[in-house]
Design a protein around this motif. Structure first.
Motif, mmCIF file in Angstrom:
data_model
loop_
_atom_site.group_PDB
_atom_site.id
_atom_site.type_symbol
_atom_site.label_atom_id
_atom_site.label_comp_id
_atom_site.label_asym_id
_atom_site.label_seq_id
_atom_site.Cartn_x
_atom_site.Cartn_y
_atom_site.Cartn_z
ATOM 1 N N GLU A 151 0.819 -1.255 -0.009
ATOM 2 C CA GLU A 151 -0.021 0.022 -0.110
ATOM 3 C C GLU A 151 0.875 1.079 0.172
ATOM 4 O OE1 GLU A 151 -3.682 -1.802 2.731
ATOM 5 O OE2 GLU A 151 -2.942 0.313 2.875
ATOM 6 N N MET A 152 0.104 2.157 -0.748
ATOM 7 C CA MET A 152 1.004 3.650 -0.521
ATOM 8 C C MET A 152 0.094 4.828 -0.453
ATOM 9 S SD MET A 152 4.343 2.893 -3.365
ATOM 10 C CE MET A 152 5.189 4.702 -2.132
ATOM 11 N N SER A 153 0.303 5.725 0.058
ATOM 12 C CA SER A 153 -0.633 6.813 0.024
ATOM 13 C C SER A 153 0.120 8.156 -0.413
ATOM 14 C CB SER A 153 -1.479 7.163 1.414
ATOM 15 O OG SER A 153 -0.398 7.560 2.147
ATOM 16 N N VAL A 154 -0.506 8.999 -1.139
ATOM 17 C CA VAL A 154 0.156 10.188 -1.462
ATOM 18 C C VAL A 154 -0.954 11.319 -1.574
ATOM 19 C CG1 VAL A 154 -0.599 9.677 -3.881
ATOM 20 C CG2 VAL A 154 1.248 11.056 -3.679
ATOM 21 N N GLU A 181 0.914 15.445 -5.660
ATOM 22 C CA GLU A 181 2.183 14.880 -5.462
ATOM 23 C C GLU A 181 2.512 13.654 -6.277
ATOM 24 O OE1 GLU A 181 2.896 16.743 -1.037
ATOM 25 O OE2 GLU A 181 3.053 14.587 -1.277
ATOM 26 N N THR A 182 3.875 13.229 -6.172
ATOM 27 C CA THR A 182 4.392 12.179 -6.807
ATOM 28 C C THR A 182 4.522 11.173 -6.147
ATOM 29 O OG1 THR A 182 5.333 13.769 -8.820
ATOM 30 C CG2 THR A 182 6.123 11.464 -8.354
ATOM 31 N N VAL A 183 4.086 9.583 -6.789
ATOM 32 C CA VAL A 183 4.403 8.546 -6.037
ATOM 33 C C VAL A 183 5.083 7.584 -7.084
ATOM 34 C CG1 VAL A 183 1.909 7.891 -6.699
ATOM 35 C CG2 VAL A 183 3.258 6.859 -4.786
ATOM 36 N N THR A 184 5.827 6.656 -6.451
ATOM 37 C CA THR A 184 6.516 5.760 -7.135
ATOM 38 C C THR A 184 6.324 4.239 -6.828
ATOM 39 O OG1 THR A 184 8.197 7.315 -8.002
ATOM 40 C CG2 THR A 184 8.862 4.856 -8.208
ATOM 41 N N LEU A 195 0.031 -13.431 -19.290
ATOM 42 C CA LEU A 195 0.523 -12.306 -18.422
ATOM 43 C C LEU A 195 0.674 -13.079 -17.186
ATOM 44 C CD1 LEU A 195 -1.954 -9.377 -19.330
ATOM 45 C CD2 LEU A 195 0.469 -9.135 -19.525
ATOM 46 N N THR A 196 1.864 -12.555 -16.564
ATOM 47 C CA THR A 196 1.962 -12.691 -15.237
ATOM 48 C C THR A 196 2.277 -11.689 -14.437
ATOM 49 O OG1 THR A 196 3.515 -14.750 -15.969
ATOM 50 C CG2 THR A 196 3.802 -14.021 -13.395
ATOM 51 N N PHE A 197 1.056 -11.721 -13.343
ATOM 52 C CA PHE A 197 1.011 -10.511 -12.538
ATOM 53 C C PHE A 197 1.741 -10.444 -11.241
ATOM 54 C CE2 PHE A 197 -2.221 -8.141 -14.589
ATOM 55 C CZ PHE A 197 -3.103 -8.928 -15.550
ATOM 56 N N GLY A 198 2.317 -9.154 -10.740
ATOM 57 C CA GLY A 198 2.673 -9.014 -9.412
ATOM 58 C C GLY A 198 1.385 -8.984 -8.447
ATOM 59 N N GLY A 199 1.762 -8.864 -7.154
ATOM 60 C CA GLY A 199 0.743 -8.969 -6.168
ATOM 61 C C GLY A 199 0.017 -7.693 -5.976
ATOM 62 N N GLY A 200 0.199 -6.514 -6.715
ATOM 63 C CA GLY A 200 -0.445 -5.512 -6.634
ATOM 64 C C GLY A 200 -0.051 -4.406 -5.480
ATOM 65 N N THR A 201 -0.290 -3.305 -5.849
ATOM 66 C CA THR A 201 -0.063 -2.086 -4.893
ATOM 67 C C THR A 201 -1.268 -1.352 -4.711
ATOM 68 O OG1 THR A 201 2.316 -1.899 -5.059
ATOM 69 C CG2 THR A 201 1.347 0.040 -4.307
ATOM 70 N N ARG A 202 -1.826 -1.046 -3.573
ATOM 71 C CA ARG A 202 -2.950 -0.334 -3.344
ATOM 72 C C ARG A 202 -2.546 1.219 -3.290
ATOM 73 N NH1 ARG A 202 -7.801 -1.764 -2.496
ATOM 74 N NH2 ARG A 202 -7.355 -3.902 -2.045
ATOM 75 N N VAL A 203 -2.837 2.210 -4.052
ATOM 76 C CA VAL A 203 -2.602 3.626 -3.976
ATOM 77 C C VAL A 203 -3.665 4.182 -3.452
ATOM 78 C CG1 VAL A 203 -1.934 5.441 -5.292
ATOM 79 C CG2 VAL A 203 -0.800 3.363 -5.768
ATOM 80 N N LEU A 204 -3.480 5.008 -2.586
ATOM 81 C CA LEU A 204 -4.756 6.000 -1.926
ATOM 82 C C LEU A 204 -4.187 7.371 -2.093
ATOM 83 C CD1 LEU A 204 -7.478 6.323 -0.504
ATOM 84 C CD2 LEU A 204 -5.829 6.070 1.372
#
Lengths: 115, 117
Positions: A10-13, A17-20, A103-112
């Motif tokens: 998870e990431m919040s921004v 702003e910028t998020v990577t 396609l092989t997917f990664g586990g995902g990142t939740r962006v808020l």
């Protein structure tokens, strides 16, 4: 088998702003494609950006850009000027044409994105 | 742009019954479609590759007799969950590759939420 790893669950921004987001993958192939897909709360998968492995130039789509480091097998996504509509799950994906275009997917990142 | 639809968007069925999910490419012909399963807060897991006019190719660990896939035309692939059980409850997503693109982009359907009671 290829593996795709997204190390940030998870990431919040703040808005504007910028998020990577980070993504690493494991492959011995030289010809492959990398993708970032967005899955908003509606759960519709939307392509954000793609990168061909044979292209050294990093792909850019408006506010979205990637940092493709082939030797390091890294494919990060930068979201600039974040907007509330960017709130979603983001999946990194690997595809090898010679393997049936799967396609092989990664586990995902939740962006808020916070106002 | 390429559009992929799925029907139904959500379905509830009783344990032991079968349920069919349709995946259609609306404005292009797709010789290859893919079926994914997604559990809550998890990533997409590829179940099988659906090829028009031939048998589907299933990923390791996916029961082919339980998840029947038929790709009868260039615009339609169906996934039938047979003898459904509560553990089959999940979100099922299909995708298709537009043959005119050279970038191997997959276009995704909106998904089908299956609940088995």
């Amino acid at each position: 088998a290829q593996t795709v790893t997204q190390s940030q669950p998870e990431m919040s921004v703040q808005e504007a702003e910028t998020v990577t987001l980070s993504c690493t993958y494991d492959t011995s192939e030289s010809n492959y494609y990398l993708f970032w897909y967005k899955q908003p709360p509606s759960r519709q998968m939307i392509l954000v950006i793609r990168q061909e492995a044979y292209k050294q130039q990093n792909a850019t789509e408006n506010r979205f850009s990637v940092n493709f480091q082939k030797a390091a097998k890294s494919f990060s996504l930068k979201i600039s000027d974040s907007q509330l509509g960017d709130t979603a799950m983001y999946f990194c994906a690997f595809m090898k044409p010679a393997a049936g275009n799967k396609l092989t997917f990664g586990g995902g990142t939740r962006v808020l994105v916070k106002p | 742009g390429a559009v992929v639809s799925q029907h139904p968007s959500r379905v509830i069925c009783k344990s032991g019954t079968s349920v069919k999910i349709e995946c259609r490419s609306l404005d292009f012909q797709a010789t290859t479609m893919f079926w994914y399963r997604q559990f809550p807060k998890q990533s997409l897991m590829l179940m099988a590759t659906s090829n028009e006019g031939s048998k589907a190719t299933y990923e390791q660990g996916v029961e082919k007799d339980k998840f029947l896939i038929n790709h009868a035309s260039l615009t339609l692939s169906t996934l039938t969950v047979t003898s459904a059980h509560p553990e089959d409850s999940s979100f099922y997503i299909c995708s298709a590759i537009h043959p005119a693109t050279s970038t191997y982009e997959q276009y995704f359907g909106p998904g089908t939420r299956l609940t088995v009671t």
